[in-house]
Write a protein that holds these residues in place. Structure first.
Motif, PDB file in Angstrom:
ATOM      1  N   LYS A 177       0.834  -1.196   0.000  1.00  0.00           N
ATOM      2  CA  LYS A 177       0.000   0.000   0.000  1.00  0.00           C
ATOM      3  C   LYS A 177       0.874   1.254   0.000  1.00  0.00           C
ATOM      4  CE  LYS A 177      -4.090   2.010   1.909  1.00  0.00           C
ATOM      5  NZ  LYS A 177      -4.825   2.390   3.084  1.00  0.00           N
ATOM      6  N   GLU A 178       1.900   1.237   0.857  1.00  0.00           N
ATOM      7  CA  GLU A 178       2.740   2.427   0.976  1.00  0.00           C
ATOM      8  C   GLU A 178       3.478   2.699  -0.336  1.00  0.00           C
ATOM      9  OE1 GLU A 178       5.857   2.917   4.208  1.00  0.00           O
ATOM     10  OE2 GLU A 178       6.644   3.820   2.360  1.00  0.00           O
ATOM     11  N   LYS A 179       3.963   1.625  -0.953  1.00  0.00           N
ATOM     12  CA  LYS A 179       4.727   1.818  -2.190  1.00  0.00           C
ATOM     13  C   LYS A 179       3.839   2.326  -3.324  1.00  0.00           C
ATOM     14  CE  LYS A 179       8.886  -0.637  -1.642  1.00  0.00           C
ATOM     15  NZ  LYS A 179       9.457  -1.497  -0.768  1.00  0.00           N
ATOM     16  N   VAL A 180       2.585   1.858  -3.348  1.00  0.00           N
ATOM     17  CA  VAL A 180       1.661   2.357  -4.377  1.00  0.00           C
ATOM     18  C   VAL A 180       1.458   3.859  -4.184  1.00  0.00           C
ATOM     19  CG1 VAL A 180      -0.709   2.284  -5.242  1.00  0.00           C
ATOM     20  CG2 VAL A 180       0.483   0.162  -4.718  1.00  0.00           C
ATOM     21  N   ILE A 181       1.261   4.254  -2.916  1.00  0.00           N
ATOM     22  CA  ILE A 181       1.080   5.676  -2.623  1.00  0.00           C
ATOM     23  C   ILE A 181       2.315   6.460  -3.046  1.00  0.00           C
ATOM     24  CG2 ILE A 181       0.796   7.370  -0.772  1.00  0.00           C
ATOM     25  CD1 ILE A 181      -0.745   5.163   0.746  1.00  0.00           C
ATOM     26  N   ARG A 182       3.466   5.873  -2.756  1.00  0.00           N
ATOM     27  CA  ARG A 182       4.730   6.507  -3.107  1.00  0.00           C
ATOM     28  C   ARG A 182       4.860   6.695  -4.610  1.00  0.00           C
ATOM     29  NH1 ARG A 182       9.159   6.248   0.756  1.00  0.00           N
ATOM     30  NH2 ARG A 182      10.860   7.121  -0.426  1.00  0.00           N
ATOM     31  N   LEU A 183       4.508   5.641  -5.332  1.00  0.00           N
ATOM     32  CA  LEU A 183       4.550   5.719  -6.787  1.00  0.00           C
ATOM     33  C   LEU A 183       3.602   6.821  -7.264  1.00  0.00           C
ATOM     34  CD1 LEU A 183       5.598   4.465  -9.448  1.00  0.00           C
ATOM     35  CD2 LEU A 183       3.646   2.926  -9.403  1.00  0.00           C
ATOM     36  N   GLY A 184       2.432   6.875  -6.632  1.00  0.00           N
ATOM     37  CA  GLY A 184       1.464   7.916  -6.976  1.00  0.00           C
ATOM     38  C   GLY A 184       2.070   9.292  -6.794  1.00  0.00           C
ATOM     39  N   GLY A 185       2.719   9.501  -5.634  1.00  0.00           N
ATOM     40  CA  GLY A 185       3.335  10.801  -5.347  1.00  0.00           C
ATOM     41  C   GLY A 185       4.407  11.135  -6.360  1.00  0.00           C
ATOM     42  N   LEU A 186       5.202  10.124  -6.693  1.00  0.00           N
ATOM     43  CA  LEU A 186       6.300  10.320  -7.637  1.00  0.00           C
ATOM     44  C   LEU A 186       5.759  10.735  -9.008  1.00  0.00           C
ATOM     45  CD1 LEU A 186       9.357   9.959  -7.615  1.00  0.00           C
ATOM     46  CD2 LEU A 186       9.039   7.645  -8.459  1.00  0.00           C
ATOM     47  N   VAL A 187       4.711  10.032  -9.447  1.00  0.00           N
ATOM     48  CA  VAL A 187       4.114  10.328 -10.755  1.00  0.00           C
ATOM     49  C   VAL A 187       3.499  11.733 -10.742  1.00  0.00           C
ATOM     50  CG1 VAL A 187       2.258   9.689 -12.315  1.00  0.00           C
ATOM     51  CG2 VAL A 187       3.758   7.930 -11.391  1.00  0.00           C
ATOM     52  N   GLU A 188       2.851  12.073  -9.629  1.00  0.00           N
ATOM     53  CA  GLU A 188       2.290  13.429  -9.514  1.00  0.00           C
ATOM     54  C   GLU A 188       3.386  14.471  -9.685  1.00  0.00           C
ATOM     55  OE1 GLU A 188      -0.169  12.651  -5.784  1.00  0.00           O
ATOM     56  OE2 GLU A 188      -0.859  14.601  -6.446  1.00  0.00           O
ATOM     57  N   GLN A 189       4.501  14.227  -9.001  1.00  0.00           N
ATOM     58  CA  GLN A 189       5.613  15.171  -9.089  1.00  0.00           C
ATOM     59  C   GLN A 189       6.135  15.268 -10.529  1.00  0.00           C
ATOM     60  OE1 GLN A 189       9.441  14.161  -7.361  1.00  0.00           O
ATOM     61  NE2 GLN A 189       9.388  16.054  -6.179  1.00  0.00           N
ATOM     62  N   GLN A 190       6.229  14.128 -11.190  1.00  0.00           N
ATOM     63  CA  GLN A 190       6.696  14.110 -12.573  1.00  0.00           C
ATOM     64  C   GLN A 190       5.794  14.970 -13.464  1.00  0.00           C
ATOM     65  OE1 GLN A 190       9.840  13.030 -12.703  1.00  0.00           O
ATOM     66  NE2 GLN A 190       9.557  11.346 -14.142  1.00  0.00           N
ATOM     67  N   ILE A 191       4.476  14.806 -13.266  1.00  0.00           N
ATOM     68  CA  ILE A 191       3.533  15.574 -14.081  1.00  0.00           C
ATOM     69  C   ILE A 191       3.659  17.071 -13.775  1.00  0.00           C
ATOM     70  CG2 ILE A 191       1.070  16.033 -14.480  1.00  0.00           C
ATOM     71  CD1 ILE A 191       1.980  13.516 -15.812  1.00  0.00           C
TER      72      ILE A 191
END
Lengths: 226, 450
Positions: free
Chosen positions: A17-31
């Motif tokens: 769960k935490e890693k999915v959230i992390r990936l989400g945050g990372l992708v948000e930052q990329q965008i």
């Protein structure tokens, strides 16, 4: 969430769960950075985003492997199983969004080599709407909030409408000024990428609704209520 | 000397023996058979002994029960149950110890509560958001500021659920890996766009990391000021450089032989003069602005007749309006008196009306004043180009121009409204803009009545 006897299992689920959230945050930052690179004509930032895509890909692979490991070793059931299948689907969409950030940056770098086209009027507005959709779809996953997820589904229309509008504007522009065709085409691509981001956010929201509604159904079957 | 509990036991046993011997002697005399006497005396002695032992142990167990009840109460935190010390023996000593524990515990607990309260007060009065997480990143403690900032219950949530910013999450990991305090900045992707300075310290006990203490300081305002300062410096340099470039370019051209071309030389010199004037206007404006900001400008606040000021301003500006074919209207009906610095008020009005005239092609510029209880609202309305809605909030920022090219063309320094805004604020008013693009603009400010 119910407690599991095996503590390690508990820890693995938490990590997923935490890693999915992390990936989400990372992708948000990329965008966010990709849009910033585009509007500020910042080639350096664009290159940074492209460079960072391997982190997104790496994290996706990592989560994928973790999910498969848990599936194979723990034979999860009920809500755990739903979390894992949701995670596997979710990260594919997130990774694709990451790719769109890279695409935007590639086009931005190309555009920066030429004189600026007229202001990308509605593009920042559209990007903002798509970013909001992405943010809210991830929020919906974290909070298991179906209402928020449903809002994202509705918001997709805003992004789609803006895309159509920009498409038409750029088309008119190209007809009037054929010299601008190559640049306008790139902006058109970017508009399409952003529209795709909105679609991926919609997918994420749909998956989240399935994940949560599945839980509701579960409560109705007495066998699984424990 | 304390009573010993074994004494009554010993006593009862001795009693049994004595009783048995006594009975034995009596029965021996009756039965004149020692075996029969012993057989009768022993059970009788034992029954007596049992009776005494039962009574005695019942007394002790009653006291022990009371004590265990008290201990139970203490463990539940109920410290106000008194216990009577009933005797001076070992049980009594235990009773006394227990009786002392309760008040002692009470003092310790109250002390702890007080200290906890102090810590809580310190945490909740802090301007920074404080979060404590365990090793897994689950939030275990937050302070008031954190809860205000995030508007949600946080305890028990993973830190990544709350802040999924990769920069921030990497920072926490870095702190855990380095075993030392780390700090950095990050902006949350929230519509609020808050920028935080985060300080993260790992919680270490017995060579193990138990979690992290995270202190978040909202630096959005500082960031904004920093950007404004950077923008200002960049703007000033740009504004100073533009006329200088012209002056230099034309002077060089003149030196390179342009002087001999009488026809063009005059034009070049005119441009140089124009730019020099623009430069000096700019420097004047900058000085005025910095003086107002530094509080060096003194305001001579007194009763001022508003019509006098408006009439004076109108006579100054009439040549300009007639030249452009605009109508200058004064709709001041009655005599109004405001509390203001006359010269500054004139400066404000000249500035606003001059702006209105500059950006109006045809139509009129109108001054109005209206009394509303203790204040007088003065407005300047034009029928000019208007200001796009997006630009309205930024008017009054230094060097902010809606249409930079046009403003420069008209000789603006980009500082006029900034000065007006400062002057109005210094005299206790606020500057408000209203505009419809293509239809015109109204600028309003209010001053206290005299």
């Amino acid at each position: 969430m119910p407690q599991h006897i095996v503590k390690q299992y508990e820890e693995e689920l938490r990590q997923i769960k935490e890693k999915v959230i992390r990936l989400g945050g990372l992708v948000e930052q990329q965008i966010v950075n990709a849009i910033k690179a585009l509007t500020d004509r910042d080639t350096l930032l664009a290159e940074e985003v492209i460079e960072k895509d391997h982190v997104v890909n790496g994290l996706e692979v990592e989560i994928d492997e973790l999910c498969l490991k848990v599936l194979a070793l723990r034979q999860p059931a009920a809500s755990d199983l739903r979390l894992i299948t949701t995670a596997i689907k979710l990260i594919t969409d997130l990774e694709r969004i990451g790719d769109k950030a890279v695409n935007i940056c590639e086009r931005a770098i190309e555009l920066n080599e030429e004189p600026p086209l007229k202001l990308y009027v509605d593009l920042p507005k559209m990007a903002e709407a798509a970013q909001k959709m992405l943010r809210e779809s991830i929020d919906a996953f974290i909070k298991r909030d179906t209402a928020l997820a449903e809002k994202v589904l509705v918001d997709d229309d805003i992004v789609d409408d803006l895309h159509r509008k920009i498409f038409k504007e750029l088309l008119d522009y190209m007809i009037k000024d054929p010299g601008s065709v190559s640049r306008a085409m790139k902006v058109m691509f970017i508009s399409k990428y952003i529209e795709r981001i909105g679609d991926h956010a919609t997918n994420i929201s749909e998956i989240v609704i399935f994940m949560v509604k599945g839980k509701v159904i579960r409560h109705m079957i007495p066998d699984e209520q424990q | 000397m304390k009573k010993k509990l074994f004494l009554p036991v010993l006593f009862s046993h001795l009693l049994v023996i004595l009783l048995s011997i006594l009975l034995y002697v009596i029965f021996e005399n009756i039965y004149s058979d020692s075996v029969k006497a012993a057989l009768t005396a022993l059970p009788l002695g034992l029954i007596t002994a049992a009776f005494f032992t039962f009574r005695f142990s019942k007394r002790i167990s009653g006291r022990l029960e009371k004590m265990s009840l008290l201990a139970d109460n203490i463990s539940r935190g109920n410290l106000d149950q008194p216990l009577l010390v009933q005797s001076d023996d070992e049980v009594g000593t235990l009773e006394a110890s227990l009786a002392r524990i309760a008040p002692a515990l009470k003092v310790i607990i109250e002390d702890l509560e007080e200290r906890e309260g102090q810590k809580g007060a310190v945490l909740s009065s802090m301007g920074e958001a404080v979060l404590v997480t365990d090793r897994q990143g689950v939030i275990t403690l937050t302070n008031k500021k954190t809860r205000e900032l995030l508007k949600a219950g946080l305890a028990g949530k993973g830190i990544a659920e709350v802040f999924r910013d990769p920069t921030f999450l990497d920072l926490i990991e870095e702190g855990n890996e380095k075993w030392s305090t780390v700090s950095g900045e990050f902006t949350i992707f929230d519509p609020r766009q808050i920028t935080f300075h985060a300080t993260i310290s790992p919680l270490i006990k017995n060579m193990k990391i138990l979690g992290s203490v995270i202190v978040l300081h909202d630096i959005s305002m500082l960031k904004k000021l920093e950007t404004m300062r950077k923008d200002f410096v960049a703007n000033v340099s740009h504004e100073l450089k533009t006329p200088l470039t012209s002056i230099r370019g034309f002077a060089e051209t003149l030196l390179d032989g342009g002087m001999d071309d009488k026809k063009h030389a005059g034009k070049f010199l005119g441009t140089i003069l124009n730019n020099a004037q623009r430069l000096s206007r700019l420097v004047d404006d900058l000085l005025t602005l910095s003086n107002i900001e530094l509080g060096k400008v003194t305001f001579d606040i007194r009763e001022v007749n508003l019509s006098d000021v408006i009439n004076s301003v109108m006579s100054t500006l009439t040549p300009k309006t007639t030249q452009k074919g605009l109508e200058l209207k004064n709709e001041l009906k009655q005599a109004l008196y405001v509390r203001a610095d006359r010269d500054r008020l004139e400066q404000i009005l000249i500035n606003l009306m001059d702006n209105a005239i500059k950006f109006t092609g045809e139509g009129s510029v109108t001054v109005r004043a209206q009394q509303q209880s203790e204040r007088i609202t003065i407005s300047v309305t034009d029928t000019g180009v208007g200001i796009p809605e997006n630009d309205l909030p930024r008017l009054g920022e230094r060097f902010y121009r809606v249409d930079p090219a046009r403003s420069r063309e008209l000789g603006g320094t980009g500082l006029g409204l900034a000065i007006v805004k400062h002057l109005v604020t210094s005299m206790g008013g606020t500057l408000v803009f209203e505009s419809v693009e293509g239809r015109g603009t109204t600028v309003r400010f209010s001053l206290p009545t005299a």
